[in-house]
Design a protein around this motif. Structure first.
Motif, PDB file in Angstrom:
ATOM      1  N   PHE A  52       0.851  -1.190   0.000  1.00 18.65           N
ATOM      2  CA  PHE A  52       0.000   0.000   0.000  1.00 18.65           C
ATOM      3  C   PHE A  52       0.881   1.233   0.000  1.00 18.65           C
ATOM      4  O   PHE A  52       1.945   1.251   0.601  1.00 18.65           O
ATOM      5  CB  PHE A  52      -0.876   0.017   1.263  1.00 18.65           C
ATOM      6  CG  PHE A  52      -1.621   1.302   1.476  1.00 18.65           C
ATOM      7  CD1 PHE A  52      -2.847   1.500   0.885  1.00 18.65           C
ATOM      8  CD2 PHE A  52      -1.089   2.318   2.258  1.00 18.65           C
ATOM      9  CE1 PHE A  52      -3.534   2.700   1.069  1.00 18.65           C
ATOM     10  CE2 PHE A  52      -1.766   3.512   2.450  1.00 18.65           C
ATOM     11  CZ  PHE A  52      -2.998   3.698   1.851  1.00 18.65           C
ATOM     12  N   PHE A  53       0.403   2.285  -0.682  1.00 21.32           N
ATOM     13  CA  PHE A  53       1.033   3.593  -0.540  1.00 21.32           C
ATOM     14  C   PHE A  53       0.036   4.669  -0.909  1.00 21.32           C
ATOM     15  O   PHE A  53      -0.921   4.426  -1.640  1.00 21.32           O
ATOM     16  CB  PHE A  53       2.316   3.721  -1.386  1.00 21.32           C
ATOM     17  CG  PHE A  53       2.096   3.747  -2.874  1.00 21.32           C
ATOM     18  CD1 PHE A  53       1.926   4.946  -3.548  1.00 21.32           C
ATOM     19  CD2 PHE A  53       2.066   2.562  -3.600  1.00 21.32           C
ATOM     20  CE1 PHE A  53       1.737   4.962  -4.918  1.00 21.32           C
ATOM     21  CE2 PHE A  53       1.892   2.574  -4.975  1.00 21.32           C
ATOM     22  CZ  PHE A  53       1.719   3.780  -5.631  1.00 21.32           C
ATOM     23  N   GLU A  54       0.265   5.845  -0.349  1.00 20.61           N
ATOM     24  CA  GLU A  54      -0.516   7.016  -0.727  1.00 20.61           C
ATOM     25  C   GLU A  54       0.391   8.232  -0.664  1.00 20.61           C
ATOM     26  O   GLU A  54       1.335   8.271   0.119  1.00 20.61           O
ATOM     27  CB  GLU A  54      -1.759   7.181   0.143  1.00 20.61           C
ATOM     28  CG  GLU A  54      -1.500   7.414   1.596  1.00 20.61           C
ATOM     29  CD  GLU A  54      -2.782   7.448   2.432  1.00 20.61           C
ATOM     30  OE1 GLU A  54      -3.755   6.759   2.086  1.00 20.61           O
ATOM     31  OE2 GLU A  54      -2.787   8.162   3.445  1.00 20.61           O
ATOM     32  N   GLU A  55       0.085   9.204  -1.496  1.00 20.20           N
ATOM     33  CA  GLU A  55       0.895  10.408  -1.586  1.00 20.20           C
ATOM     34  C   GLU A  55       0.328  11.480  -0.668  1.00 20.20           C
ATOM     35  O   GLU A  55      -0.883  11.595  -0.502  1.00 20.20           O
ATOM     36  CB  GLU A  55       0.895  10.901  -3.030  1.00 20.20           C
ATOM     37  CG  GLU A  55       1.849  12.020  -3.303  1.00 20.20           C
ATOM     38  CD  GLU A  55       1.962  12.356  -4.780  1.00 20.20           C
ATOM     39  OE1 GLU A  55       2.695  13.306  -5.096  1.00 20.20           O
ATOM     40  OE2 GLU A  55       1.319  11.698  -5.607  1.00 20.20           O
ATOM     41  N   ALA A  56       1.220  12.260  -0.093  1.00 19.49           N
ATOM     42  CA  ALA A  56       0.835  13.405   0.733  1.00 19.49           C
ATOM     43  C   ALA A  56       1.497  14.649   0.154  1.00 19.49           C
ATOM     44  O   ALA A  56       2.580  14.564  -0.431  1.00 19.49           O
ATOM     45  CB  ALA A  56       1.277  13.192   2.174  1.00 19.49           C
ATOM     46  N   PRO A  95      -6.599  -5.930  -2.991  1.00 19.50           N
ATOM     47  CA  PRO A  95      -7.233  -7.096  -2.360  1.00 19.50           C
ATOM     48  C   PRO A  95      -6.444  -8.400  -2.495  1.00 19.50           C
ATOM     49  O   PRO A  95      -6.596  -9.296  -1.678  1.00 19.50           O
ATOM     50  CB  PRO A  95      -8.588  -7.197  -3.063  1.00 19.50           C
ATOM     51  CG  PRO A  95      -8.461  -6.387  -4.294  1.00 19.50           C
ATOM     52  CD  PRO A  95      -7.410  -5.354  -4.039  1.00 19.50           C
ATOM     53  N   GLU A  96      -5.595  -8.501  -3.486  1.00 17.79           N
ATOM     54  CA  GLU A  96      -4.818  -9.723  -3.690  1.00 17.79           C
ATOM     55  C   GLU A  96      -3.427  -9.642  -3.072  1.00 17.79           C
ATOM     56  O   GLU A  96      -2.620 -10.554  -3.223  1.00 17.79           O
ATOM     57  CB  GLU A  96      -4.734 -10.043  -5.177  1.00 17.79           C
ATOM     58  CG  GLU A  96      -6.103 -10.337  -5.780  1.00 17.79           C
ATOM     59  CD  GLU A  96      -6.049 -10.579  -7.273  1.00 17.79           C
ATOM     60  OE1 GLU A  96      -4.939 -10.791  -7.811  1.00 17.79           O
ATOM     61  OE2 GLU A  96      -7.117 -10.561  -7.891  1.00 17.79           O
ATOM     62  N   TRP A  97      -3.129  -8.556  -2.392  1.00 20.89           N
ATOM     63  CA  TRP A  97      -1.832  -8.353  -1.743  1.00 20.89           C
ATOM     64  C   TRP A  97      -0.670  -8.486  -2.734  1.00 20.89           C
ATOM     65  O   TRP A  97       0.392  -9.019  -2.410  1.00 20.89           O
ATOM     66  CB  TRP A  97      -1.636  -9.314  -0.576  1.00 20.89           C
ATOM     67  CG  TRP A  97      -2.498  -8.999   0.616  1.00 20.89           C
ATOM     68  CD1 TRP A  97      -3.841  -9.187   0.719  1.00 20.89           C
ATOM     69  CD2 TRP A  97      -2.085  -8.443   1.859  1.00 20.89           C
ATOM     70  NE1 TRP A  97      -4.280  -8.789   1.946  1.00 20.89           N
ATOM     71  CE2 TRP A  97      -3.225  -8.336   2.676  1.00 20.89           C
ATOM     72  CE3 TRP A  97      -0.855  -8.059   2.362  1.00 20.89           C
ATOM     73  CZ2 TRP A  97      -3.175  -7.831   3.969  1.00 20.89           C
ATOM     74  CZ3 TRP A  97      -0.802  -7.569   3.658  1.00 20.89           C
ATOM     75  CH2 TRP A  97      -1.950  -7.458   4.443  1.00 20.89           C
ATOM     76  N   LYS A  98      -0.848  -7.997  -3.949  1.00 19.17           N
ATOM     77  CA  LYS A  98       0.242  -8.021  -4.931  1.00 19.17           C
ATOM     78  C   LYS A  98       1.319  -7.033  -4.509  1.00 19.17           C
ATOM     79  O   LYS A  98       1.042  -6.029  -3.851  1.00 19.17           O
ATOM     80  CB  LYS A  98      -0.295  -7.641  -6.307  1.00 19.17           C
ATOM     81  CG  LYS A  98      -1.238  -8.659  -6.891  1.00 19.17           C
ATOM     82  CD  LYS A  98      -1.699  -8.243  -8.259  1.00 19.17           C
ATOM     83  CE  LYS A  98      -2.653  -9.280  -8.820  1.00 19.17           C
ATOM     84  NZ  LYS A  98      -3.217  -8.874 -10.098  1.00 19.17           N
ATOM     85  N   ASP A  99       2.539  -7.296  -4.913  1.00 15.59           N
ATOM     86  CA  ASP A  99       3.629  -6.352  -4.687  1.00 15.59           C
ATOM     87  C   ASP A  99       3.442  -5.221  -5.693  1.00 15.59           C
ATOM     88  O   ASP A  99       3.624  -5.411  -6.894  1.00 15.59           O
ATOM     89  CB  ASP A  99       4.980  -7.045  -4.874  1.00 15.59           C
ATOM     90  CG  ASP A  99       6.159  -6.120  -4.608  1.00 15.59           C
ATOM     91  OD1 ASP A  99       5.966  -4.896  -4.462  1.00 15.59           O
ATOM     92  OD2 ASP A  99       7.287  -6.639  -4.542  1.00 15.59           O
ATOM     93  N   LEU A 100       3.066  -4.050  -5.217  1.00  9.86           N
ATOM     94  CA  LEU A 100       2.769  -2.913  -6.095  1.00  9.86           C
ATOM     95  C   LEU A 100       4.006  -2.397  -6.816  1.00  9.86           C
ATOM     96  O   LEU A 100       3.884  -1.623  -7.760  1.00  9.86           O
ATOM     97  CB  LEU A 100       2.106  -1.796  -5.299  1.00  9.86           C
ATOM     98  CG  LEU A 100       0.784  -2.178  -4.618  1.00  9.86           C
ATOM     99  CD1 LEU A 100       0.277  -1.002  -3.771  1.00  9.86           C
ATOM    100  CD2 LEU A 100      -0.259  -2.614  -5.627  1.00  9.86           C
TER     101      LEU A 100
END
Length: 97
Positions: A51-55, A85-90
């Motif tokens: 997971f990641f999100e930008e700030a 949902p599949e926990w893939k390596d983004l």
């Protein structure tokens, strides 16, 4: 050009979670994969970006990191699964194999 900051959650095969903040997500992910990271990440082989999100600024990123770190494991998992949902390596296609 404004600088970007990222809050991210890395994991391993066993779904151990590591939450962090960085201004260079690709570099930081590479450090995790190469085991050039703090003790916890090395010890538990934290090598998958879940997971990641930008700030927009560093203060917001740090505040969000602290917020997520204060959550229960179940809430962190729900956050990850809301976008992955599949926990893939983004980061799978970021680096040459």
């Amino acid at each position: 050009m404004p600088k970007s900051y990222y809050v991210y959650i890395m994991t391993n095969r066993s779904k151990t979670l590591y939450t962090g903040v960085t201004n260079d997500l690709m570099r930081r992910t590479a450090e995790h994969k190469q085991k050039a990271t703090p003790e916890f990440a090395q010890r538990y082989n934290i090598d998958r970006l879940a997971f990641f999100e930008e700030a927009g600024n560093v203060r917001d990123a740090i505040a969000r990191e602290k917020q997520i770190k204060g959550w229960t494991r179940a809430k962190k998992i729900a956050l990850i699964e809301s976008i992955n949902p599949e926990w893939k390596d983004l980061s799978d296609d970021w680096f040459e194999q």
